[in-house]
Enzyme design. Structure first.
Site, short mmCIF file in Angstrom:
data_model
loop_
_atom_site.label_atom_id
_atom_site.label_comp_id
_atom_site.label_asym_id
_atom_site.label_seq_id
_atom_site.Cartn_x
_atom_site.Cartn_y
_atom_site.Cartn_z
N LYS A 1 1.42 -1.19 0.23
CA LYS A 1 0.16 0.06 -0.07
C LYS A 1 1.24 1.30 -0.22
O LYS A 1 0.59 2.18 -0.88
CB LYS A 1 -0.75 -0.17 0.91
CG LYS A 1 -2.00 -0.99 1.55
CD LYS A 1 -2.49 -1.22 2.96
CE LYS A 1 -1.83 -0.95 3.97
NZ LYS A 1 -1.47 -2.26 3.99
N ARG B 1 -9.92 1.55 8.46
CA ARG B 1 -8.79 -0.58 8.21
C ARG B 1 -10.23 -0.58 9.41
O ARG B 1 -10.04 -1.85 9.77
CB ARG B 1 -7.94 -0.08 9.10
CG ARG B 1 -6.82 -0.85 8.88
CD ARG B 1 -5.37 -0.36 10.17
NE ARG B 1 -4.62 -1.24 9.80
CZ ARG B 1 -3.20 -0.46 9.22
NH1 ARG B 1 -3.28 0.50 8.62
NH2 ARG B 1 -2.62 -1.69 8.77
N ARG C 1 11.91 -6.14 5.07
CA ARG C 1 11.65 -4.39 4.79
C ARG C 1 12.53 -3.76 5.67
O ARG C 1 13.16 -4.19 6.41
CB ARG C 1 10.19 -4.24 5.07
CG ARG C 1 9.85 -2.82 5.30
CD ARG C 1 8.86 -2.34 5.69
NE ARG C 1 7.61 -2.97 6.36
CZ ARG C 1 6.30 -2.63 6.25
NH1 ARG C 1 5.87 -2.16 5.06
NH2 ARG C 1 5.93 -3.72 7.50
N ARG D 1 11.27 -1.96 10.93
CA ARG D 1 10.55 -1.07 11.91
C ARG D 1 10.05 -2.58 12.89
O ARG D 1 9.98 -3.88 12.77
CB ARG D 1 8.91 -1.56 11.53
CG ARG D 1 8.63 -0.22 10.48
CD ARG D 1 7.84 -0.65 9.29
NE ARG D 1 6.37 -0.76 9.86
CZ ARG D 1 5.33 -0.62 9.32
NH1 ARG D 1 5.23 0.02 8.06
NH2 ARG D 1 4.13 -1.53 9.79
N ARG E 1 -0.51 -9.29 13.17
CA ARG E 1 -0.86 -7.92 12.37
C ARG E 1 -1.94 -8.72 10.93
O ARG E 1 -2.83 -7.55 11.23
CB ARG E 1 0.02 -7.40 11.66
CG ARG E 1 0.21 -6.62 12.78
CD ARG E 1 1.99 -5.76 12.17
NE ARG E 1 2.12 -5.21 10.96
CZ ARG E 1 3.04 -5.06 10.35
NH1 ARG E 1 4.40 -5.16 10.76
NH2 ARG E 1 2.70 -3.74 8.93
P1 AP5 Z 1 5.08 -1.46 2.28
O1 AP5 Z 1 4.30 -0.54 0.66
O2 AP5 Z 1 6.34 -1.19 3.16
O3 AP5 Z 1 3.46 -2.04 2.43
P2 AP5 Z 1 2.05 -2.15 3.39
O4 AP5 Z 1 1.30 -2.69 2.83
O5 AP5 Z 1 2.27 -0.67 3.07
O6 AP5 Z 1 2.72 -2.02 4.73
P3 AP5 Z 1 2.57 -1.46 5.71
O7 AP5 Z 1 3.54 -3.07 7.15
O8 AP5 Z 1 3.26 -0.37 5.77
O9 AP5 Z 1 0.96 -2.16 6.31
P4 AP5 Z 1 0.35 -1.86 7.16
O10 AP5 Z 1 -1.29 -1.45 7.19
O11 AP5 Z 1 0.68 -3.05 8.23
O12 AP5 Z 1 1.33 -0.73 8.20
P5 AP5 Z 1 0.64 0.87 8.85
O13 AP5 Z 1 1.99 1.31 8.43
O14 AP5 Z 1 -0.09 0.94 7.60
O15 AP5 Z 1 5.12 -3.32 1.59
C1 AP5 Z 1 6.13 -3.92 2.29
C2 AP5 Z 1 7.50 -4.40 1.61
O16 AP5 Z 1 7.67 -5.30 0.73
C3 AP5 Z 1 8.71 -3.27 1.21
O17 AP5 Z 1 9.88 -4.18 1.60
C4 AP5 Z 1 8.43 -2.78 0.29
O18 AP5 Z 1 10.15 -2.92 -0.98
C5 AP5 Z 1 8.24 -4.30 -0.43
N1 AP5 Z 1 7.01 -4.14 -1.61
C6 AP5 Z 1 6.68 -3.06 -2.07
N2 AP5 Z 1 6.05 -3.67 -3.59
C7 AP5 Z 1 5.76 -4.88 -3.34
C8 AP5 Z 1 5.78 -5.56 -4.92
N3 AP5 Z 1 5.07 -5.58 -5.55
N4 AP5 Z 1 7.14 -6.91 -5.02
C9 AP5 Z 1 8.06 -6.94 -3.82
N5 AP5 Z 1 7.85 -6.46 -2.97
C10 AP5 Z 1 7.25 -5.37 -2.30
O19 AP5 Z 1 0.42 0.70 10.29
C11 AP5 Z 1 0.89 -0.23 11.53
C12 AP5 Z 1 -0.02 0.06 12.41
O20 AP5 Z 1 -0.57 1.14 12.90
C13 AP5 Z 1 -0.91 -1.07 12.75
O21 AP5 Z 1 -0.22 -1.96 12.70
C14 AP5 Z 1 -1.70 -0.20 13.66
O22 AP5 Z 1 -1.51 -0.55 15.07
C15 AP5 Z 1 -1.68 1.30 13.28
N6 AP5 Z 1 -2.31 1.95 13.05
C16 AP5 Z 1 -2.63 2.59 11.64
N7 AP5 Z 1 -3.37 3.19 11.24
C17 AP5 Z 1 -4.08 3.13 11.49
C18 AP5 Z 1 -5.44 3.16 11.81
N8 AP5 Z 1 -6.67 3.38 10.09
N9 AP5 Z 1 -6.71 2.22 12.92
C19 AP5 Z 1 -5.73 1.62 13.71
N10 AP5 Z 1 -4.78 1.84 13.92
C20 AP5 Z 1 -3.42 2.08 12.60
MG MG Z 2 2.40 1.51 4.63
#
Ligand code: AP5
Ligand code: MG
Ligand code: ZN
Length: 213
Positions: free
Chosen positions: A13, A88, A127, A160, A171
């Site tokens: 994402k 979410r 990552r 992270r 997660r």
């Molecule tokens: P990346 O682009 O980093 O993936 P992502 O979908 O952004 O993954 P996240 O781990 O950031 O998502 P998340 O939803 O768990 O975390 P968030 O920060 O939102 O890609 C992942 C890896 O793959 C990278 O190394 C990238 O280089 C690689 N990659 C990408 N595309 C690729 C491809 N096509 N092929 C190969 N490799 C590829 O949330 C973290 C925490 O914050 C949550 O757990 C929660 O506690 C809190 N939080 C955040 N938002 C909310 C909310 N709205 N409500 C409640 N809690 C929240």
């Molecule tokens: Mg992300």
């Protein structure tokens, strides 16, 4: 244009949202990045969010919704934005819809980046993230030019805290329980678009661009 990115943790994402933001000149808003910046600066919000994030749980809706609504009310969001990691939960989606309806506005697309669970754990262990500018790398697929250093801002790259395998599994469970129902929610609103997130990131982006243009 107002876009929501859906998908499991690690689906890509953030990677795609950054490219969309650049191409369409709209802000990329990641609630996860906002929380991580607050943790890094040890703010009260960061201290509160960290308790949940470290266990792979969601930060409570009240807190998250307030932060997001404050952010999208800022001037740079007038022409749209791409939301990454919000909504979410169904209540988060409902509040966002209510706020937009008040402004006679709506979300244009919810893009689901589809990656099966099997691929996720492996991706996360490779990552590396920049906590200064939010850039993301992968040690195999998308390495930085210089190991451990952000191409964009020169800061040190880190793994992270929530990318440990057991936290990732948590997660994923939280995703299936609380976030996946949004797929149905946006399907019913006729704005859901699904792209295959297992292919090369450039091909994922091409599929998204074809939808948005
Ligand atoms: P990346 O682009 O980093 O993936 P992502 O979908 O952004 O993954 P996240 O781990 O950031 O998502 P998340 O939803 O768990 O975390 P968030 O920060 O939102 O890609 C992942 C890896 O793959 C990278 O190394 C990238 O280089 C690689 N990659 C990408 N595309 C690729 C491809 N096509 N092929 C190969 N490799 C590829 O949330 C973290 C925490 O914050 C949550 O757990 C929660 O506690 C809190 N939080 C955040 N938002 C909310 C909310 N709205 N409500 C409640 N809690 C929240
Ligand atoms: Mg992300
Ligand atoms: Zn950086």
């Amino acid at each position: 244009m107002k876009i929501i990115m859906l998908g499991a943790p690690g689906a890509g994402k953030g990677t795609q949202a950054k490219m969309i933001a650049e191409k369409f000149a709209i802000p990329h808003i990641s609630t996860g990045d906002i929380f991580r910046a607050n943790i890094k600066n040890n703010t009260p919000l960061g201290q509160e969010a960290k308790k949940y994030m470290d266990e792979g749980k969601l930060v409570p809706d009240e807190l998250t919704v307030k932060i997001l609504l404050d952010r999208v009310a800022q001037d740079d969001c007038k022409n749209g934005y791409v939301l990454d990691g919000f909504p979410r939960t169904i209540p988060q989606a409902e509040v966002l819809d209510q706020e937009l309806t008040k402004l006679n506005d709506q979300i244009d697309y919810a893009i689901d980046v589809d990656v099966p669970d099997e691929n996720i754990v492996k991706r996360m262990s490779g990552r590396r993230a920049c906590l200064t500018c939010g850039a993301t790398y992968h040690i195999e697929h998308i390495p930085p030019k210089q190991e451990g250093i952000c191409d964009k801002c020169g800061s040190e790259l880190v793994q992270r805290d929530d990318d440990k395998e057991e936290t990732v599994l948590n997660r994923l469970k939280v995703y299936h329980d609380q976030t996946q129902p949004l797929i149905d929610y946006y399907t019913k609103k006729n704005i859901l678009k699904t792209v295959d997130g297992t292919v090369d990131m450039k091909d994922v982006f091409a599929a998204i661009t074809a939808i948005l243009e």
